[in-house]
Motif scaffolding. Structure first.
Motif: not given
Length: 356
Positions: A327-336
């Motif tokens: 699974l790859t998600i391009y929402k790193l800022n939201e996740i962090m």
């Protein structure tokens, strides 16, 4: 809904009809224990079968509508398409209910848990990553209205990161939500001190452990423990207080060491350290029992090497990848910032689907 789930529901429906027939037989009422057990099972199955029968009825309507799509009349065709869309929406809602009812659940899933995060390879960057990750879990817990307690922190030499941090997260269903976070996590980013813009890879190791009951904690043999006291200190070596209130407990048979210096009271620190120690010992025993279980292997504590990873946080591309389920998600800022459900829910779904 996948075929395995439908097969399981069909089997439960057969069982439901069988019990219904038995309960309709007056002879069953002559055996009180049998009647009680059948009635209890019938009641439980009813909660699953009712939505399943609704789903089956919708499925039949769906099949009939797909036949109508062959009609040449454009108006009928568009009406049928709209009807199919509505049926699928209704089915999805029922599937969520059925999935929740069928998902395997363990008693410890409802317990509080400890999250232990240690710096792996990568030096100072690994310690900073531990601090970032601990903040991520704290934000996630806050979003769920869970209580957070810091059990212990070991700062790095620069004071800008953590060599280790242990958190206690308290709330309903905490361990069930967080148990798959255990393992190796790695970060790929350009450190602030890197003048040539080179990407640095560092790691941390996470262990999520359910809190044990007091009766379970008391089973620890105190003769197996070495207990030391020392003065609590903070970042940069500054002393928090001048008394020997911090506790270090070593479990001699396993070599497990737990420290706690969060409280000013030695007694409170000892109680906290013992609860973490009990959780660690319990986790170690579970790992030994399940070492040949392929599903469990995926969630056990890793070594912290760069090659050992459950998840990668790539700051350059703003993406997070969970390697266990691709699974790859391009929402790193939201996740962090604590939006972890977009990573946690898919892996829980995958695990439960395999178990089903």
């Amino acid at each position: 809904m996948n075929s395995y789930m439908i097969k399981k529901l069909d089997l439960l429906y057969k069982r439901y009809k069988y019990i219904s027939k038995k309960l309709g037989n007056y002879r069953t009422y002559n055996d009180y224990n049998s009647l009680r057990n059948l009635s209890t099972e019938y009641s439980k199955l009813s909660n699953i079968i009712r939505p399943f029968l609704k789903w089956k009825k919708l499925q039949l309507n769906l099949i009939n509508n797909k036949i109508l799509l062959k009609e040449k009349d454009k108006e009928i065709y568009l009406m049928v398409l709209e009807d199919i869309k509505n049926i699928k929406i209704k089915q999805k809602k029922i599937e969520k209910i059925l999935y929740k009812l069928l998902s395997p659940k363990k008693e410890e899933d409802d317990r509080n848990c400890f999250i232990e995060i240690k710096a792996g390879s990568g030096g100072n960057e690994a310690a900073i990553f531990v601090k970032n990750i601990s903040r991520m879990y704290i934000r996630y817990a806050e979003s769920k209205k869970w209580k957070i307690e810091i059990i212990n922190i070991h700062y790095n030499e620069n004071g800008n990161g953590f060599k280790e941090i242990i958190l206690k997260i308290m709330g309903i269903g905490v361990y069930g939500k967080l148990k798959f976070e255990s393992g190796g996590h790695r970060v790929q980013r350009v450190p602030e001190t890197e003048s040539q813009g080179r990407i640095h890879t560092s790691t941390c190791i996470i262990a999520v452990m359910p809190e044990l009951l007091k009766t379970e904690i008391s089973e620890i043999n105190y003769q197996d423990l070495k207990i030391d006291t020392f003065r609590s200190s903070g970042a940069g070596g500054q002393h928090v207080n001048t008394t020997d209130s911090a506790i270090r407990i070593t479990h001699l048979p396993t070599g497990i060491v737990v420290e706690c210096q969060d409280e000013r009271s030695q007694h409170k620190n000892k109680a906290k350290a013992l609860s973490v120690l009990a959780a660690r010992i319990n986790t170690l025993e579970i790992e030994k029992k399940n070492k040949d279980n392929a599903i469990k292997k995926k969630i056990l504590l890793g070594s912290g090497d760069r090659s050992d990873r459950n998840r990668t946080y790539n700051f350059i591309q703003k993406r997070v990848t969970d390697h266990r389920i691709n699974l790859t998600i391009y929402k790193l800022n939201e996740i962090m910032d604590g939006n972890l459900d977009i990573l946690i829910n898919p892996i829980i779904y995958q695990y439960n689907t395999i178990k089903l």
